[in-house]
Write a protein that holds these residues in place. Structure first.
Motif, PDB file in Angstrom:
ATOM      1  N   SER A 150       0.575 -10.909  -6.665  1.00  0.00           N
ATOM      2  CA  SER A 150       1.941 -10.902  -6.129  1.00  0.00           C
ATOM      3  C   SER A 150       2.643  -9.587  -6.412  1.00  0.00           C
ATOM      4  CB  SER A 150       2.744 -12.063  -6.725  1.00  0.00           C
ATOM      5  OG  SER A 150       2.151 -13.309  -6.406  1.00  0.00           O
ATOM      6  N   LEU A 151       2.469  -9.056  -7.628  1.00  0.00           N
ATOM      7  CA  LEU A 151       3.155  -7.819  -7.986  1.00  0.00           C
ATOM      8  C   LEU A 151       2.634  -6.635  -7.181  1.00  0.00           C
ATOM      9  CD1 LEU A 151       3.438  -8.214 -11.860  1.00  0.00           C
ATOM     10  CD2 LEU A 151       5.316  -8.198 -10.216  1.00  0.00           C
ATOM     11  N   VAL A 152       1.317  -6.566  -6.994  1.00  0.00           N
ATOM     12  CA  VAL A 152       0.754  -5.470  -6.209  1.00  0.00           C
ATOM     13  C   VAL A 152       1.275  -5.518  -4.775  1.00  0.00           C
ATOM     14  CG1 VAL A 152      -1.366  -4.498  -5.239  1.00  0.00           C
ATOM     15  CG2 VAL A 152      -1.321  -5.255  -7.620  1.00  0.00           C
ATOM     16  N   VAL A 153       1.275  -6.717  -4.188  1.00  0.00           N
ATOM     17  CA  VAL A 153       1.706  -6.863  -2.798  1.00  0.00           C
ATOM     18  C   VAL A 153       3.210  -6.646  -2.667  1.00  0.00           C
ATOM     19  CG1 VAL A 153       1.884  -8.456  -0.848  1.00  0.00           C
ATOM     20  CG2 VAL A 153      -0.215  -8.373  -2.210  1.00  0.00           C
ATOM     21  N   LEU A 154       3.994  -7.248  -3.576  1.00  0.00           N
ATOM     22  CA  LEU A 154       5.447  -7.113  -3.488  1.00  0.00           C
ATOM     23  C   LEU A 154       5.909  -5.682  -3.726  1.00  0.00           C
ATOM     24  CD1 LEU A 154       6.605 -10.395  -5.290  1.00  0.00           C
ATOM     25  CD2 LEU A 154       6.661  -9.876  -2.841  1.00  0.00           C
ATOM     26  N   GLY A 155       5.110  -4.908  -4.480  1.00  0.00           N
ATOM     27  CA  GLY A 155       5.456  -3.507  -4.679  1.00  0.00           C
ATOM     28  C   GLY A 155       5.388  -2.703  -3.395  1.00  0.00           C
ATOM     29  N   THR A 156       4.666  -3.249  -2.403  1.00  0.00           N
ATOM     30  CA  THR A 156       4.530  -2.573  -1.114  1.00  0.00           C
ATOM     31  C   THR A 156       5.749  -2.772  -0.222  1.00  0.00           C
ATOM     32  OG1 THR A 156       2.180  -3.144  -1.253  1.00  0.00           O
ATOM     33  CG2 THR A 156       2.982  -2.310   0.850  1.00  0.00           C
ATOM     34  N   LEU A 157       6.293  -3.971  -0.245  1.00  0.00           N
ATOM     35  CA  LEU A 157       7.282  -4.348   0.759  1.00  0.00           C
ATOM     36  C   LEU A 157       8.531  -3.464   0.797  1.00  0.00           C
ATOM     37  CD1 LEU A 157       7.051  -8.243   0.593  1.00  0.00           C
ATOM     38  CD2 LEU A 157       5.975  -6.677   2.233  1.00  0.00           C
ATOM     39  N   PRO A 158       9.207  -3.213  -0.335  1.00  0.00           N
ATOM     40  CA  PRO A 158      10.430  -2.418  -0.238  1.00  0.00           C
ATOM     41  C   PRO A 158      10.211  -1.027   0.342  1.00  0.00           C
ATOM     42  CG  PRO A 158      10.274  -3.513  -2.378  1.00  0.00           C
ATOM     43  CD  PRO A 158       8.943  -3.667  -1.716  1.00  0.00           C
ATOM     44  N   VAL A 159       9.031  -0.468   0.085  1.00  0.00           N
ATOM     45  CA  VAL A 159       8.748   0.883   0.565  1.00  0.00           C
ATOM     46  C   VAL A 159       8.439   0.898   2.056  1.00  0.00           C
ATOM     47  CG1 VAL A 159       7.266   2.909   0.240  1.00  0.00           C
ATOM     48  CG2 VAL A 159       7.905   1.510  -1.732  1.00  0.00           C
ATOM     49  N   THR A 160       7.868  -0.170   2.588  1.00  0.00           N
ATOM     50  CA  THR A 160       7.487  -0.203   4.002  1.00  0.00           C
ATOM     51  C   THR A 160       8.553  -0.805   4.913  1.00  0.00           C
ATOM     52  OG1 THR A 160       6.340  -2.309   3.613  1.00  0.00           O
ATOM     53  CG2 THR A 160       5.024  -0.302   3.489  1.00  0.00           C
ATOM     54  N   LEU A 161       9.458  -1.624   4.369  1.00  0.00           N
ATOM     55  CA  LEU A 161      10.451  -2.301   5.198  1.00  0.00           C
ATOM     56  C   LEU A 161      11.356  -1.357   5.993  1.00  0.00           C
ATOM     57  CD1 LEU A 161      11.549  -5.392   3.062  1.00  0.00           C
ATOM     58  CD2 LEU A 161      10.201  -5.353   5.179  1.00  0.00           C
TER      59      LEU A 161
END
Length: 222
Positions: A150-161
């Protein structure tokens, strides 16, 4: 050296602060690596879609790898602890048992503990050595693996949104970079506070290290 039970991970919680820090920073750096390769001048809508799929897909894959490795290393840690307990319990005498114990304590800790305290710890371990549970995978390991993923994936979202909600590619790039850098600083700030090394200093250091890592990865074609 703490044993894990069925409800917690190897450290008593699903992930400790250093685990959370490393996993989140990994996700941020991976995402910034993908977004940093966007050509503002030439990027079209399809390019942005490809970027998002690549960033999300890459982090999903690494999230799965990290989750599997978490379970494996948790079991390995537990096996090491079991072997240490049996070694102390099977030592030829009390002095040998204390040497094994002190050799495996965190650096600098053995020197702070009086011989009487060390002997008490050795005795308690030796008394329970025969009943030490065999290493096994626990439910807590799977909870930790889910946390890692979850942490690895969630770390992606704010940067790509920003690339989803901002139509101007140049602006989306700047917003994305700003979010990524802010997240790196905040993670370093939190880790510095946790470790007692100075929150602001570690926040700025992590900011600089993160920028350097992203630059190196992009330069190497990662």
């Amino acid at each position: 050296m703490a044993e894990a039970d069925d409800t917690g991970s190897r450290r008593g919680t699903v992930l400790d602060p250093t685990d959370r820090f490393s996993e989140v920073v990994f996700g941020i750096v991976m995402a910034m690596t993908f977004t940093g390769t966007v050509s503002v001048a030439n990027a079209g809508e399809q390019d942005i879609h490809d970027l998002l799929y690549a960033a999300l897909g890459g982090n999903l894959a690494w999230g799965i790898v990290d989750a599997v490795m978490y379970v494996i290393t948790s079991l390995a840690d537990r096996g090491w602890t079991h072997r240490l307990v049996r070694s102390i319990g099977g030592a030829k005498d009390a002095d040998a048992g204390r040497r094994i114990l002190t050799d495996n304590l965190p650096e600098g800790l053995a020197e702070l503990l009086p011989t009487g305290v060390l002997e008490g710890i050795r005795t308690a371990i030796a008394d329970g050595a025969l009943n030490a549970p065999q290493p096994r995978v626990t439910r807590g390991d799977f909870a930790g693996a889910l946390g890692v993923f979850s942490l690895v994936v969630l770390g992606t979202l704010p940067v790509t949104l920003p690339f989803v909600f901002v139509s101007d590619v140049a602006l989306a790039m700047r917003v994305s970079q700003g979010i990524g850098l802010t997240m790196l600083f905040l993670n370093g700030f939190a880790l510095g506070h946790y470790a007692g090394f100075g929150a602001w200093r570690w926040g700025l250091a992590m900011l600089a290290i993160g920028v350097a890592l992203v630059s190196v990865v992009i330069a190497l074609g990662g």
